[in-house]
Design a protein around this motif. Structure first.
Motif, PDB file in Angstrom:
ATOM      1  N   SER A 216       0.794  -1.224   0.000  1.00  0.00           N
ATOM      2  CA  SER A 216       0.000   0.000   0.000  1.00  0.00           C
ATOM      3  C   SER A 216       0.827   1.275   0.000  1.00  0.00           C
ATOM      4  O   SER A 216       0.276   2.368  -0.150  1.00  0.00           O
ATOM      5  CB  SER A 216      -0.928   0.020   1.222  1.00  0.00           C
ATOM      6  N   SER A 217       2.131   1.169   0.165  1.00  0.00           N
ATOM      7  CA  SER A 217       2.982   2.363   0.163  1.00  0.00           C
ATOM      8  C   SER A 217       4.078   2.267  -0.887  1.00  0.00           C
ATOM      9  O   SER A 217       4.143   3.082  -1.806  1.00  0.00           O
ATOM     10  CB  SER A 217       3.600   2.578   1.554  1.00  0.00           C
ATOM     11  N   ALA A 218       4.940   1.267  -0.754  1.00  0.00           N
ATOM     12  CA  ALA A 218       6.102   1.181  -1.625  1.00  0.00           C
ATOM     13  C   ALA A 218       5.729   0.913  -3.083  1.00  0.00           C
ATOM     14  O   ALA A 218       6.161   1.626  -4.005  1.00  0.00           O
ATOM     15  CB  ALA A 218       7.051   0.093  -1.115  1.00  0.00           C
ATOM     16  N   VAL A 219       4.911  -0.112  -3.319  1.00  0.00           N
ATOM     17  CA  VAL A 219       4.561  -0.478  -4.701  1.00  0.00           C
ATOM     18  C   VAL A 219       3.785   0.629  -5.407  1.00  0.00           C
ATOM     19  O   VAL A 219       4.158   1.045  -6.510  1.00  0.00           O
ATOM     20  CB  VAL A 219       3.771  -1.811  -4.722  1.00  0.00           C
ATOM     21  N   PRO A 220       2.703   1.172  -4.817  1.00  0.00           N
ATOM     22  CA  PRO A 220       1.982   2.243  -5.507  1.00  0.00           C
ATOM     23  C   PRO A 220       2.834   3.482  -5.751  1.00  0.00           C
ATOM     24  O   PRO A 220       2.682   4.161  -6.758  1.00  0.00           O
ATOM     25  CB  PRO A 220       0.816   2.558  -4.565  1.00  0.00           C
ATOM     26  N   PHE A 221       3.719   3.807  -4.811  1.00  0.00           N
ATOM     27  CA  PHE A 221       4.596   4.971  -4.979  1.00  0.00           C
ATOM     28  C   PHE A 221       5.427   4.837  -6.247  1.00  0.00           C
ATOM     29  O   PHE A 221       5.491   5.747  -7.078  1.00  0.00           O
ATOM     30  CB  PHE A 221       5.502   5.098  -3.754  1.00  0.00           C
ATOM     31  N   LEU A 222       6.051   3.687  -6.433  1.00  0.00           N
ATOM     32  CA  LEU A 222       6.881   3.462  -7.611  1.00  0.00           C
ATOM     33  C   LEU A 222       6.031   3.362  -8.874  1.00  0.00           C
ATOM     34  O   LEU A 222       6.354   3.957  -9.916  1.00  0.00           O
ATOM     35  CB  LEU A 222       7.695   2.174  -7.428  1.00  0.00           C
ATOM     36  N   GLY A 296       3.928  12.304  -3.951  1.00  0.00           N
ATOM     37  CA  GLY A 296       4.731  12.034  -2.773  1.00  0.00           C
ATOM     38  C   GLY A 296       4.389  10.693  -2.196  1.00  0.00           C
ATOM     39  O   GLY A 296       4.213   9.728  -2.914  1.00  0.00           O
ATOM     40  N   MET A 297       4.258  10.640  -0.878  1.00  0.00           N
ATOM     41  CA  MET A 297       3.926   9.388  -0.232  1.00  0.00           C
ATOM     42  C   MET A 297       2.566   8.912  -0.684  1.00  0.00           C
ATOM     43  O   MET A 297       1.655   9.698  -0.907  1.00  0.00           O
ATOM     44  CB  MET A 297       3.900   9.579   1.280  1.00  0.00           C
ATOM     45  N   ARG A 298       2.449   7.630  -0.777  1.00  0.00           N
ATOM     46  CA  ARG A 298       1.175   7.059  -1.140  1.00  0.00           C
ATOM     47  C   ARG A 298       0.239   7.188   0.050  1.00  0.00           C
ATOM     48  O   ARG A 298       0.580   6.804   1.159  1.00  0.00           O
ATOM     49  CB  ARG A 298       1.370   5.588  -1.529  1.00  0.00           C
ATOM     50  N   THR A 299      -1.002   7.740  -0.117  1.00  0.00           N
ATOM     51  CA  THR A 299      -1.848   8.069   0.983  1.00  0.00           C
ATOM     52  C   THR A 299      -3.012   7.160   1.196  1.00  0.00           C
ATOM     53  O   THR A 299      -3.630   7.164   2.262  1.00  0.00           O
ATOM     54  CB  THR A 299      -2.379   9.478   0.839  1.00  0.00           C
ATOM     55  N   GLU A 300      -3.388   6.331   0.192  1.00  0.00           N
ATOM     56  CA  GLU A 300      -4.510   5.444   0.369  1.00  0.00           C
ATOM     57  C   GLU A 300      -4.085   4.265   1.234  1.00  0.00           C
ATOM     58  O   GLU A 300      -2.935   4.041   1.507  1.00  0.00           O
ATOM     59  CB  GLU A 300      -5.020   4.972  -0.979  1.00  0.00           C
ATOM     60  N   PRO A 301      -4.973   3.427   1.623  1.00  0.00           N
ATOM     61  CA  PRO A 301      -4.679   2.323   2.497  1.00  0.00           C
ATOM     62  C   PRO A 301      -3.679   1.353   1.945  1.00  0.00           C
ATOM     63  O   PRO A 301      -3.733   1.026   0.793  1.00  0.00           O
ATOM     64  CB  PRO A 301      -6.015   1.646   2.670  1.00  0.00           C
TER      65      PRO A 301
END
Length: 303
Positions: A216-222, A296-301
């Motif tokens: 929910s953070s690393a993969v969507p960000f990239l 920036g940072m991924r904000t969804e769950p």
């Protein structure tokens, strides 16, 4: 040849956005599997730590060179990021993944509509507000606390967008996002310690929470960074409308959370409001050549 290459790039961009959206929601559902052991707060703590590690390795912020004018929006972004994920996961625990993400989605929709004076956007805002009113209608099964938490997450996402723009202007690359992720992760160190003292974590629960951080953070960000190189920012914004639907479907398949017909209609109304707003503004934005939004940072769950 150029047309076919552009078409291939657009198709790859759509595939990336779909993969990022699914990763985001599957990550949230995976984290929810650990609620019974360490609770939503414990899951969020682990997710914040994982996000901090990943974004620090990507952004590599030069913290000692930050000025006071750069630190203030970073600290604000960190506080909003931490609060947003906590309220979202608490909402997921009470009303389910699909409805929580749908309510959170009102944040970016509100930011987009607030700056507009078009009658079409006013109608979109009224449709979204009507959908929320339907979800909050008094019933024996209505969880008003869960809905309030989802709306709080939406307010945080709106604040995140505004703060992220400021951070993007004052710091290069992903340095600001990485620094905010670090501060947010540090804020959850004492919180996580208290949770884990009272709720002994298992290996499986920690693995689910860590997976939530990655998916929910690393993969969507990239993936979002790669997708924005292949599709217009307007098209990317339109695709964001799919996230509440993806969340509802993932919640059904992974967590067995079934929405009623009325709840599905509310989700459709909010998704439709965003889609109509983006599509109706397309001609004007094309002529104005609107800049690509800072990511920036991924904000969804989610985020």
């Amino acid at each position: 040849m150029e047309t076919s290459t552009r078409g291939a790039g657009r198709s790859a961009g759509v595939a990336l956005m779909l993969a990022g959206g699914l990763s985001n929601q599957v990550g949230a559902a995976t984290g929810a599997l650990a609620f019974g052991v360490i609770g939503p707060t414990g899951v969020v703590a682990v997710r914040q730590w994982v996000a901090a590690i990943v974004l620090l390795s990507v952004g590599r912020p030069r913290l000692r060179s930050f000025t006071r004018a750069q630190w203030w929006p970073v600290l604000g972004l960190a506080a909003v990021f931490a609060t947003m994920n906590l309220t979202l996961y608490l909402s997921i625990d009470r009303i389910g993944l699909g409805l929580a993400v749908t309510l959170e989605f009102l944040g970016p929709l509100a930011v987009a509509l607030a700056a507009s004076r078009r009658s079409t956007d006013l109608l979109c805002a009224l449709a979204a507000a009507g959908a929320v009113a339907v979800l909050m209608r008094p019933q024996p099964t209505t969880d008003h606390i869960g809905i309030a938490l989802g709306l709080a997450a939406a307010a945080c996402w709106a604040a995140y967008i505004l703060l992220n723009r400021t951070v993007g202007r004052r710091l290069p690359g992903a340095e600001g996002s990485a620094a905010a992720a670090l501060v947010s992760g540090l804020l959850f160190v004492p919180v996580g310690a208290v949770v884990f003292v009272h709720h002994t974590p298992t290996t499986g629960a920690l693995a689910c929470a860590a997976a939530a951080g990655v998916l929910s953070s690393a993969v969507p960000f990239l993936v979002d960074l790669l997708a924005l190189r292949r599709v217009p920012a307007r098209f990317f914004g339109l695709f964001m409308s799919v996230h509440p639907v993806l969340a509802s479907l993932v919640g059904l398949v992974v967590l067995g959370q079934v929405l009623s017909t009325v709840e599905w209609l509310a989700v459709a109304a909010i998704v439709g409001a965003n889609a109509v707003s983006v599509l109706s503004a397309a001609p004007r934005r094309t002529r104005a050549a609107a800049p690509t939004p800072e990511r920036g940072m991924r904000t969804e769950p989610g985020s």
